[in-house]
Design a protein around this motif. Structure first.
Motif, PDB file in Angstrom:
ATOM      1  N   UNK A  44      -7.267  94.791   0.326  1.00 20.26           N
ATOM      2  CA  UNK A  44      -5.991  95.132   0.837  1.00 20.26           C
ATOM      3  C   UNK A  44      -5.915  96.380  -0.291  1.00 20.26           C
ATOM      4  N   UNK A  45      -7.055  96.499  -1.050  1.00 21.28           N
ATOM      5  CA  UNK A  45      -7.301  97.517  -2.035  1.00 21.28           C
ATOM      6  C   UNK A  45      -8.096  98.989  -1.615  1.00 21.28           C
ATOM      7  N   UNK A  46      -9.088  98.214  -0.142  1.00 19.43           N
ATOM      8  CA  UNK A  46      -9.269  99.064   1.242  1.00 19.43           C
ATOM      9  C   UNK A  46      -8.208  99.804   1.340  1.00 19.43           C
ATOM     10  N   UNK A  47      -7.590  99.385   1.972  1.00 23.15           N
ATOM     11  CA  UNK A  47      -6.823  99.713   3.034  1.00 23.15           C
ATOM     12  C   UNK A  47      -5.751 100.577   2.386  1.00 23.15           C
ATOM     13  N   UNK A  48      -6.094 100.313   0.774  1.00 23.33           N
ATOM     14  CA  UNK A  48      -4.905 101.243   0.121  1.00 23.33           C
ATOM     15  C   UNK A  48      -5.527 102.433   0.255  1.00 23.33           C
ATOM     16  N   UNK A 106      -4.475  88.055   4.193  1.00 23.08           N
ATOM     17  CA  UNK A 106      -3.061  86.791   3.963  1.00 23.08           C
ATOM     18  C   UNK A 106      -2.055  88.452   3.112  1.00 23.08           C
ATOM     19  N   UNK A 107      -1.083  88.158   4.011  1.00 19.18           N
ATOM     20  CA  UNK A 107       0.339  88.933   3.633  1.00 19.18           C
ATOM     21  C   UNK A 107       1.311  88.831   3.318  1.00 19.18           C
ATOM     22  N   UNK A 108       2.058  89.543   3.995  1.00 17.65           N
ATOM     23  CA  UNK A 108       2.391  91.168   4.246  1.00 17.65           C
ATOM     24  C   UNK A 108       1.848  91.655   2.869  1.00 17.65           C
ATOM     25  N   UNK A 109       1.611  92.579   2.810  1.00 14.02           N
ATOM     26  CA  UNK A 109       1.097  93.852   2.093  1.00 14.02           C
ATOM     27  C   UNK A 109       2.214  94.812   1.118  1.00 14.02           C
ATOM     28  N   UNK A 110       3.145  94.597   0.463  1.00 15.59           N
ATOM     29  CA  UNK A 110       4.463  94.729  -0.768  1.00 15.59           C
ATOM     30  C   UNK A 110       4.247  95.910  -0.975  1.00 15.59           C
ATOM     31  N   UNK A 111       3.777  97.434  -0.010  1.00 18.18           N
ATOM     32  CA  UNK A 111       3.379  98.851  -0.801  1.00 18.18           C
ATOM     33  C   UNK A 111       4.713  99.883   0.677  1.00 18.18           C
ATOM     34  N   UNK A 112       5.291 100.642   0.040  1.00 14.94           N
ATOM     35  CA  UNK A 112       6.073 101.266   0.871  1.00 14.94           C
ATOM     36  C   UNK A 112       5.354 102.217   1.906  1.00 14.94           C
ATOM     37  N   UNK A 147      -2.136  94.949   8.243  1.00 16.85           N
ATOM     38  CA  UNK A 147      -1.688  95.488   7.600  1.00 16.85           C
ATOM     39  C   UNK A 147      -2.173  97.229   8.365  1.00 16.85           C
ATOM     40  N   UNK A 148      -1.733  97.999   7.919  1.00 20.82           N
ATOM     41  CA  UNK A 148      -2.160  99.401   8.233  1.00 20.82           C
ATOM     42  C   UNK A 148      -1.011 100.453   7.252  1.00 20.82           C
ATOM     43  N   UNK A 149      -1.564 101.390   6.788  1.00 22.92           N
ATOM     44  CA  UNK A 149      -0.454 102.444   6.646  1.00 22.92           C
ATOM     45  C   UNK A 149      -0.273 103.671   7.457  1.00 22.92           C
TER      46      UNK A 149
END
Length: 299
Positions: A135-139, A149-155, A269-271
């Protein structure tokens, strides 16, 4: 006058969105000097400064603001061309893929095979880690697509939810039989790493059903958990899809204490910005591969 190219505009947008050269270099998978050179060349072509450079960072000038609106339009058009016109077989690109160990040991090879079939020239770099690090690497834009393990709760993040993965209770094949299977849970319980959602949920359930004296042995390696269960050094709450081969080989066996932890929920998950047809396609392929894998295992 030299012409502006998409590489320069793409770099310009990365610096603006990420707030600096260092983060842009990580996101673009190039060196910081390369990013600096592209911005400098762009400013020389336009004969103006695009950024005010201060000790606190880089801020767009008025001309930089004007370029930003045009660059975003060019980016959108470029994405549409990539989506609608470009032959996937001719795409030369780099995909940084981050996956959890559960996925790496199950359907990751199938996903890589599919992606290479779609994009023969695609270079895939993958990193296996626990979900909190993915998650940190993605953000931080160090990963393009995270299967975690998700989803990633970021806008800023788009998530495609994947089929759940059931957990089961396992003991060594030659472990002494217990009339009451719940008695197995008084032994050390081997499971996911401490700073993960499955560990937290399992700990709460064990405290509630067995008591606070229960012994939990968290590990970042599922392979190690299976080996320790096989050696009769404890029992494990582990993914059924990975346990099947061990059970079939007579190395471990499943037991039923009357309950199991909830299934593991993964997401691709992706940006969401900047959009990438390649990354979106890879995420959709991950969903299709996960569904097919589950179907094969349940057949």
């Amino acid at each position: 006058m030299a012409r502006i190219n998409m590489e320069q505009l793409h770099t310009f947008l990365a610096v603006v969105r990420l707030g600096g050269v260092r983060k842009a270099a990580v996101a673009l998978n190039v060196t910081q000097p390369a990013v600096t050179a592209r911005i400098k060349n762009l400013e020389e072509m336009l004969a103006c400064e695009l950024f005010d450079r201060t000790a606190t960072g880089m801020k767009l000038t008025k001309r930089g603001e004007l370029l930003l609106s045009h660059a975003e339009k060019f980016e959108y058009l470029s994405q549409q061309v990539e989506k609608d016109v470009v032959d996937p077989a001719g795409v030369e690109d780099h995909l940084r893929l981050g996956v959890s160990e559960t996925v790496a040991q199950s359907w990751l090879p199938d996903l890589v095979f599919r992606l290479h079939a779609l994009y023969p020239k695609l270079e895939i770099e993958f990193n296996v880690d626990i979900s909190i690090n993915l998650r940190a690497g993605l953000l931080n834009r160090e990963i393009d697509l995270a299967i975690l393990l998700g989803p990633v709760s970021e806008f800023s993040v788009d998530n495609i939810e994947l089929p759940g993965i059931d957990l089961g209770w396992y003991a060594a094949a030659d472990a002494p039989e217990c009339r009451d299977a719940s008695a197995y849970l008084t032994r050390p319980v081997l499971t996911y790493a401490r700073n993960t959602r499955p560990y937290r949920e399992l700990k709460e359930l064990l405290f509630e059903r067995v008591g606070p004296a229960v012994s939990l042995f968290p590990s970042t390696s599922l392979s190690a958990c299976f080996r320790l269960v096989e050696a009769d050094l404890g029992v494990g709450a582990l993914p059924r899809v990975l346990a099947q081969d061990y059970v079939a080989a007579g190395r471990i066996r499943e037991f039923d204490p009357g309950w199991v932890p909830s299934p593991l929920r993964f997401s691709a998950s992706y940006l969401g910005e900047p959009k990438s047809h390649l990354v979106e396609t890879a995420a959709k392929q991950a969903f299709e591969v996960a569904v097919a894998y589950q179907g094969d295992k349940n057949a």
